[in-house]
Scaffold this motif. Structure first.
Motif, short mmCIF file in Angstrom:
data_model
loop_
_atom_site.label_atom_id
_atom_site.label_comp_id
_atom_site.label_asym_id
_atom_site.label_seq_id
_atom_site.Cartn_x
_atom_site.Cartn_y
_atom_site.Cartn_z
N VAL A 101 -1.50 -3.37 7.52
CA VAL A 101 -2.41 -3.71 6.43
C VAL A 101 -2.26 -5.20 6.10
CG1 VAL A 101 -2.99 -3.28 4.01
CG2 VAL A 101 -2.23 -1.38 5.47
N ASP A 108 2.63 -2.81 5.54
CA ASP A 108 1.80 -3.68 4.72
C ASP A 108 2.34 -5.10 4.79
OD1 ASP A 108 0.30 -5.01 2.80
OD2 ASP A 108 0.33 -3.34 1.38
N PHE A 120 0.86 -1.18 0.00
CA PHE A 120 0.00 0.00 0.00
C PHE A 120 0.90 1.23 0.00
CE2 PHE A 120 -2.84 3.26 1.48
CZ PHE A 120 -4.08 2.89 0.97
N ARG A 145 -4.50 -1.35 -3.59
CA ARG A 145 -3.12 -0.85 -3.51
C ARG A 145 -2.72 -0.12 -4.79
NH1 ARG A 145 -2.52 -6.33 -1.18
NH2 ARG A 145 -1.89 -6.18 1.01
N GLY A 165 -9.23 2.81 -1.44
CA GLY A 165 -7.91 3.27 -1.03
C GLY A 165 -7.94 4.61 -0.33
#
Length: 278
Positions: A16, A63, A2, A39, A264
């Motif tokens: 994440v 992430d 991400f 992402r 996002g």
């Protein structure tokens, strides 16, 4: 990864985890592509947030990548709950990227909230759908096995039995019309009526189909008459400071990136608002 999630796991305040489960979607499948698609379409965003005067890359986000999904949803949810529980145990906030909405149950089990706040077009209060008691249509039912109260924001579809279930004391529905009329105040009031948000443990789930399909068509079961992107942003930023975990789910690959872009952005909105505090 991400974008901006540059922290090491040991230093992370937010972790994440992608959960590409895609086994029970009832109309348009493709949520297996959701985590990576979110992402990808988050790459266009600025690192800086003028609302909070902060940079995403400085907020200690890590992430962990995707946890490979298999076809046994109940077994996968149990394993995913353990992974997210490890995040909670070290004092970090889990950020779950779906995947179908079923994965939310893992986040709820990991956080063990008093209050479950869900943005969703559907009530998801079925005990089973088409004989599947782990369908994505059973998520709020399963969440209430752990949480004391559910506040469902944006709901406009459900069976007769589900709407009857909403009349019980542990469920509050905030319609899209109520949000349009009163904004985030109606959500705040619903949360306060359920419990003291400052003292409660809260889990936030964002099903991207809460948005009107004109805003986010890349989702499994579209339902017209939904929330705007701005309304969803404002709600997420309102709930985030008191939330202990979050997910954004039900993004698929059936559009040009609108749903993934919204998802996002909402992840970033959550982190910015949570880091800024109440």
């Amino acid at each position: 990864m991400f974008p901006g999630a540059t922290a090491d796991r040991a230093d992370a305040a937010y972790v994440v985890v992608g959960a590409p489960l895609d086994v029970s979607t009832t109309f348009q499948p493709g949520t297996r592509f959701g985590p990576d698609r979110v992402r990808r379409f988050a790459e266009s965003f600025e690192d800086y947030d003028h609302h909070t005067d902060r940079h995403f890359s400085e907020l200690d986000v890590h992430d962990e990548g995707n946890l490979h999904a298999w076809t046994d949803a109940a077994e996968y949810v149990e394993f995913l709950a353990g992974t997210l529980g490890d995040v909670v145990d070290v004092g970090a906030v889990p950020i779950l990227l779906g995947g179908e909405h079923t994965v939310t149950v893992a986040g709820v089990r990991a956080v063990s909230p008093d209050l479950f706040v869900c943005l969703d077009a559907h009530l998801d209060l079925r005990t089973a759908f088409d004989g599947d008691d782990w369908s994505h249509a059973t998520v709020t039912h399963h969440a209430l096995e752990t949480a004391d109260h559910a506040v469902i924001v944006g709901a406009r579809a459900g069976s007769e039995a589900e709407w009857a279930r909403t009349r019980e004391d542990d469920v509050t529905v905030v319609s899209p019309e109520a949000v349009a009329d009163r904004g985030v105040d109606v959500v705040r009031d619903a949360m306060r009526a359920a419990c003291d948000p400052a003292a409660a443990t809260t889990y936030l789930s964002v099903d991207v189909d809460a948005a009107d399909p004109a805003v986010a068509p890349g989702t499994g079961t579209m339902e017209p008459g939904g929330l705007s992107a701005r309304e969803m942003r404002d709600i997420v930023r309102t709930v985030a400071p008191v939330a202990d975990g979050v997910d954004v789910v039900e993004v698929n690959d059936r559009d040009d990136g609108q749903a993934a872009t919204l998802a996002g952005a909402l992840v970033r909105d959550f982190v910015f608002a949570h880091a800024a505090g109440p």
